[in-house]
Scaffold this active site. Sequence first.
Site, PDB file in Angstrom:
ATOM      1  N   SER A 227       0.712  -1.156   0.098  1.00  0.00           N
ATOM      2  CA  SER A 227      -0.004  -0.069   0.002  1.00  0.00           C
ATOM      3  C   SER A 227       0.769   1.104   0.216  1.00  0.00           C
ATOM      4  CB  SER A 227      -0.750  -0.199   1.146  1.00  0.00           C
ATOM      5  OG  SER A 227      -1.973   1.089   1.282  1.00  0.00           O
ATOM      6  N   ASP A 454      -8.954  -4.292  -5.828  1.00  0.00           N
ATOM      7  CA  ASP A 454      -8.480  -3.715  -4.578  1.00  0.00           C
ATOM      8  C   ASP A 454      -9.280  -2.286  -4.305  1.00  0.00           C
ATOM      9  OD1 ASP A 454      -6.719  -2.153  -2.535  1.00  0.00           O
ATOM     10  OD2 ASP A 454      -5.082  -3.668  -3.222  1.00  0.00           O
ATOM     11  N   HIS A 482      -7.179  -5.908  -0.469  1.00  0.00           N
ATOM     12  CA  HIS A 482      -6.146  -5.128  -0.409  1.00  0.00           C
ATOM     13  C   HIS A 482      -4.832  -5.905  -0.352  1.00  0.00           C
ATOM     14  CE1 HIS A 482      -4.033  -1.614  -0.373  1.00  0.00           C
ATOM     15  NE2 HIS A 482      -3.807  -1.440   1.192  1.00  0.00           N
TER      16      HIS A 482
END
Length: 513
Positions: A227, A454, A482
Amino acid sequence: MDISRSPYRAIGAAFAALALLLSGCTSGAASPRTPASAKAAARTALTPYYQQKLAWHECGGGAGFECATLKAPLDYARPADGRDVRLAVSRKKATGPGERLGSLMVNPGGPGGSAIDYLQSYAGIGYPSRIRARYDMVAMDPRGVAASEPITCLGDKQMDAFTQTDLTPDAPAETRRLVDSYKKFARGCTTRSGGILGHVSTVEAARDMDVLRAVLGDRKLTYVGASYGTFLGATYADLFPHRVGRLVLDGALDPALSSERINRDQTAGFETAFTAFAEDCVRRTGCPLGTRDVAQARERLTAFFTRLDTHPLPTGEPRRLGESLATTGVFAALYDEGAWAQLRTALRSALRGDGSGLLTLADLYYERDTDGSYANLMYANPAVNCLDLPPAFRTPSDVRASLPAFRKASPVFGEALAWAALNCAYWPVPPTGTPHPLRAKGAAPILVVGTTRDPATPYTWARSLASQLTSATLLTYDGDGHTAYGRGSACVDTAINTYLLTGTPPTPDKRCT
């Protein structure tokens, strides 16, 4: 804190006035116009940092973890001024068998997620054994995060009030209350953490990583970032391309996008994730959002949020479940399809008048403990984001003008996420970064990983980052949730493990399901 989540869950993005505002930045680096003599002096002043010795001690409840403190200059533009930051570091040495390959640094994202917590609770014990056999597993909490001079902004009761602020203002008075909450939050950050607030940019954190790389004795950096951790890793690669070893960037961000575009793309990402949840839900007997189709599920959730705006639900404690906390609770579960069952149960209870299930999910998202205390995540997150990029919006009028586009991106979540993006307009420290592509020309092969559905880092961002980095290969996971590594796809895990162990990336545009 378990909601059947992936290892990265709850650290990948932020909601409720702490929207994901991540992109390229330029803070912390010497200006191209800096005289050569000044650059040479700065390099000399950095030498003690690069040559420091770490004092390791046992930590993390045993299991072979060690901890130490790394010193870095508060301001890389003025490293000789004597002002330092103290950064928490942890490692678990390679277990063998096999030749040691060096250090593998990990970062779970955020910004604001504790890399040390991630290492000690997952990566250092849960990464594949053949990876842990060959690498020292290493983590450093970035400046301003967790154990590294953490930023704080509000007291716990104040934070409770902040998380309940109405993010869909229907009248001028509600808009003023929202703006006032952002201003109060910003003032609190200045009062409690003003000394470090202007020096927590991603560029500065990436430069800290290079100091740690050198102190650990590694010629090049090997790294897995998820991320926001992908932006941190890509920034490092762009700053130090010839020091790049093996970089895995999982759940990638696009550093070339503006704050407004990032927020709008993420809004669409959560709509995509909700659609996947709803498609699964309506096929099940007793789906709380109906059993007809996704459109019905969307209408029922929207109507539920609207009712909560004026009639919050009891939760069994003094806090009631209003629209903002309910929306956050839904978001929390959309990060990972493993949490969908818990979301169905929480929604079913809420529609019957009990808001406790969704409140639990929201508290997990905000990292609020059962004693009412908050972790540092939701303070570090805007501190980094608002420094890295100019604000998405500067006035409430700007937000109102954007609402049609955000509602188009998500009829359910668009309005709340648009107003959430206003927070940086009132930040006490001016932004130092601008959106721009990251190239890392001359770097060794880099592996970028994207998940097609995602919610927090849309797949298009992974494609874009892979096209920007001159040596990148894109690995696609056709799935939900995610990030992709360690989520059950043998195809993904094999490709990443092979790359980490051999340096050989998968074939271009490899796709896993």
